[in-house]
Write an enzyme that holds these catalytic residues in place. Sequence first.
Site, PDB file in Angstrom:
ATOM      1  N   HIS A  38      93.008 -71.738   0.349  1.00 20.56           N
ATOM      2  CA  HIS A  38      93.693 -70.828   1.280  1.00 20.56           C
ATOM      3  C   HIS A  38      95.135 -71.306   1.534  1.00 20.56           C
ATOM      4  O   HIS A  38      96.061 -70.510   1.622  1.00 20.56           O
ATOM      5  CB  HIS A  38      92.950 -70.784   2.620  1.00 20.56           C
ATOM      6  CG  HIS A  38      91.551 -70.259   2.522  1.00 20.56           C
ATOM      7  ND1 HIS A  38      90.456 -71.076   2.709  1.00 20.56           N
ATOM      8  CD2 HIS A  38      91.068 -69.024   2.266  1.00 20.56           C
ATOM      9  CE1 HIS A  38      89.352 -70.348   2.589  1.00 20.56           C
ATOM     10  NE2 HIS A  38      89.697 -69.107   2.310  1.00 20.56           N
ATOM     11  N   LYS A 150      90.132 -66.821  -7.752  1.00 19.34           N
ATOM     12  CA  LYS A 150      88.705 -67.169  -7.823  1.00 19.34           C
ATOM     13  C   LYS A 150      87.855 -65.916  -7.641  1.00 19.34           C
ATOM     14  O   LYS A 150      86.849 -65.731  -8.310  1.00 19.34           O
ATOM     15  CB  LYS A 150      88.363 -68.206  -6.752  1.00 19.34           C
ATOM     16  CG  LYS A 150      86.886 -68.461  -6.700  1.00 19.34           C
ATOM     17  CD  LYS A 150      86.554 -69.613  -5.789  1.00 19.34           C
ATOM     18  CE  LYS A 150      85.093 -69.584  -5.461  1.00 19.34           C
ATOM     19  NZ  LYS A 150      84.846 -68.710  -4.301  1.00 19.34           N
TER      20      LYS A 150
END
Length: 277
Positions: A38, A150
Amino acid sequence: MTGIVRSIAELRGLVAAWRREGAGVALVPTMGALHAGHLSLVEAGLSRGLRVVVSIFVNPTQFGPNEDLAKYPRQEAADVALLSAAGAHAAFCPAVGEMYPAGHATRVDVKGLTDCLCGAARPGHFSGMATVVTKLLLQCLPDMAMFGEKDWQQLQVVRRLVRDLDIPVAIVGCPTVREADGLALSSRNARLSPAHRAAAPLLNRLMRDVAAKVAAGVSPTPLLEAARGALAAAGFGPVDYLELRHPETLALAEAAPARLFAAAWLGDVRLIDNVAV
Ligand code: PAF
């Protein structure tokens, strides 16, 4: 960091103030339990000179009835501390009632792209994800929004909905961040037992091996069969999918250009990964 905003009105006020200063804005949508993956999205916004707002919202509509909504980690104070240290400008942490007030009746459904892979294994997931991402984009109206590669299928679905709904935002895909042993970072990795954590990197190792051989011209079918066998032998549970598909249309592929996608269970943790071919 400017601080935590919890209402859509406060978020819009903050973004309007930044706009008056002439600043551009990046949105990083998350469900919290933040990790280096993140933070790489935050950095992607900062490195472009943008004010970065990170949304933290565990979105109930993208979890199925038997999925891990209740178990999903919630650690707002720790997340906000990480964001401050990373240089993010604000965290948007709405309550469920702010995002889905009584009477909320609209869903965003992206057809086609969502029929396969995680869409087949998790019915309703992408509709819930697309709904909340559309809402977040319209609430914030950023110049750019950052998503990790991802969740490659998610990234394609978001690109499509932005195009189809004419939402004026650039979607930026950012490379998957991995542990040193290749395991893709995920908030769910914390739930792996020590034995399963030790087995987990095999998934990416096998995928890279298959991808290299397919790129060299080997037929994928026996390679994928052998990889499934190796995962079972290493203690993996069901493999939801291990498939070669076109990177954008997600149609099944037999050769490059393609991407190899996997979702496999280790205990009660579902790992996903994808690699380029
Ligand atoms: O990738 C996620 O964490 C979520 O699917 C997202 C994009 C924040 C929407 O809830």
